[in-house]
Design a protein around this motif. Structure first.
Motif, PDB file in Angstrom:
ATOM      1  N   GLN A  66      36.629  34.970  40.494  1.00  0.00           N
ATOM      2  CA  GLN A  66      37.881  34.258  40.738  1.00  0.00           C
ATOM      3  C   GLN A  66      38.038  33.949  42.225  1.00  0.00           C
ATOM      4  OE1 GLN A  66      41.750  36.358  40.250  1.00  0.00           O
ATOM      5  NE2 GLN A  66      42.258  34.698  38.814  1.00  0.00           N
ATOM      6  N   ASP A  91      40.362  32.302  32.975  1.00  0.00           N
ATOM      7  CA  ASP A  91      39.730  32.011  34.268  1.00  0.00           C
ATOM      8  C   ASP A  91      38.717  30.877  34.184  1.00  0.00           C
ATOM      9  OD1 ASP A  91      41.234  34.003  35.398  1.00  0.00           O
ATOM     10  OD2 ASP A  91      39.581  35.410  35.718  1.00  0.00           O
ATOM     11  N   GLY A  92      38.469  30.367  32.979  1.00  0.00           N
ATOM     12  CA  GLY A  92      37.585  29.221  32.831  1.00  0.00           C
ATOM     13  C   GLY A  92      36.139  29.545  32.545  1.00  0.00           C
ATOM     14  N   HIS A  93      35.861  30.785  32.150  1.00  0.00           N
ATOM     15  CA  HIS A  93      34.488  31.167  31.857  1.00  0.00           C
ATOM     16  C   HIS A  93      34.128  30.817  30.412  1.00  0.00           C
ATOM     17  CE1 HIS A  93      34.306  33.162  35.681  1.00  0.00           C
ATOM     18  NE2 HIS A  93      35.332  33.930  35.376  1.00  0.00           N
ATOM     19  N   LYS A 138      32.409  29.810  37.943  1.00  0.00           N
ATOM     20  CA  LYS A 138      32.498  29.967  36.493  1.00  0.00           C
ATOM     21  C   LYS A 138      31.134  30.389  35.957  1.00  0.00           C
ATOM     22  CE  LYS A 138      36.529  28.061  37.094  1.00  0.00           C
ATOM     23  NZ  LYS A 138      37.723  28.928  37.293  1.00  0.00           N
TER      24      LYS A 138
END
Length: 263
Positions: A73, A101-103, A78
């Motif tokens: 982060q 978190d966009g992973h 990512k």
């Protein structure tokens, strides 16, 4: 004079063909495995970009994942997390944070066992039980599989393909699970084993975010900074594959099959 009469074996031939057809339909993955000697997972990709796939496996523990998520982060990176479904079910909050978190979430199977030792039906049950858990928690389409211990064979790959999964290995191994110390983990990624094959565009890096790999927490920020200094971009595996002109080895370039499992 004796006459020899040759009887037409039409009925017998028809029965043999029927038996053969039944065997092929009932054990199609085994038949594929026998006649296809070159089914391979994806180890890396050929790209015209500066992208490198960043991956983490998690099967147990709660001490390592959160610090790694904090680092990613902070660095704005990512990655793809290959999760075993029992761990994910026990740590829904961490999994949901990964998603927020966009992973990318991918499958590391259900039980942490060598899937290539199982029958096709058992492999399918292992993959789909993990699929249902991970998809329910994340809301993402789960379509990448890293088999536990990296164990695979033709049978595993053919079943995975039929279920809409691509099997993903790695081309750069941090060996963080051996706990060699942060400096060794950094060296393994940046310089490679043997020396001279450090991470570069198209590679897929293997880290672990299980508690068995505490060195990753200290090594990861250095790895990210050093790779960025070379103008490389760390991305999830699916993004890397979208940029790929082809994958390595050549036998991994299999056409995607329609997913037959839960969507």
């Amino acid at each position: 004079m004796k006459f020899i009469v040759f009887k037409r074996p039409a009925l017998r031939n028809a029965m043999l063909w029927a038996i053969l057809l039944f065997v092929v339909l009932a054990y199609r993955e085994n038949v594929i495995a026998v006649f296809s000697s070159k089914l391979k997972p994806i180890y890396s990709a050929e790209v015209t970009t500066s992208e490198i796939g960043l991956t983490f496996d998690i099967s147990w523990g709660e001490k390592t994942p959160e610090p790694i998520l904090d680092i990613l982060q902070e660095k704005g990176v990512k990655a793809t997390f290959f999760l075993s479904s029992p761990w994910a079910a026990k740590h829904e909050d961490l999994v949901k944070r990964m998603v927020a978190d966009g992973h990318e979430i991918a499958s590391h199977g259900n039980r942490h066992i060598d899937l290539n030792t199982l029958s096709p039906g058992e492999i399918e049950r292992e993959i789909m039980s993990a699929h249902e858990v991970l998809q329910q928690i994340t809301g993402q389409k789960i379509s990448l599989l890293r088999p536990p211990n990296g164990a695979y064979d033709n049978k595993l790959i053919s079943v995975s393909q039929r279920l809409g999964y691509q099997v993903i290995q790695w081309s750069v191994d941090s060996l963080d699970w051996k706990r060699p110390g942060p400096e060794a983990v950094i060296h393994n990624v940046l310089n490679g084993l043997p020396n001279g094959h450090g991470a570069g565009p198209g590679d897929i890096i293997l880290f672990h975010a299980s508690d068995s790999a505490p060195d990753t927490i200290k090594a990861l920020p250095v790895v990210i900074d050093q790779l960025r200094a070379k103008n490389y971009q760390l991305v999830p595996v699916s993004q890397l594959l979208k940029s790929a002109t082809k994958t390595w080895p050549p036998e991994s370039n299999l056409p995607p099959l329609e997913q037959t499992g839960s969507s």
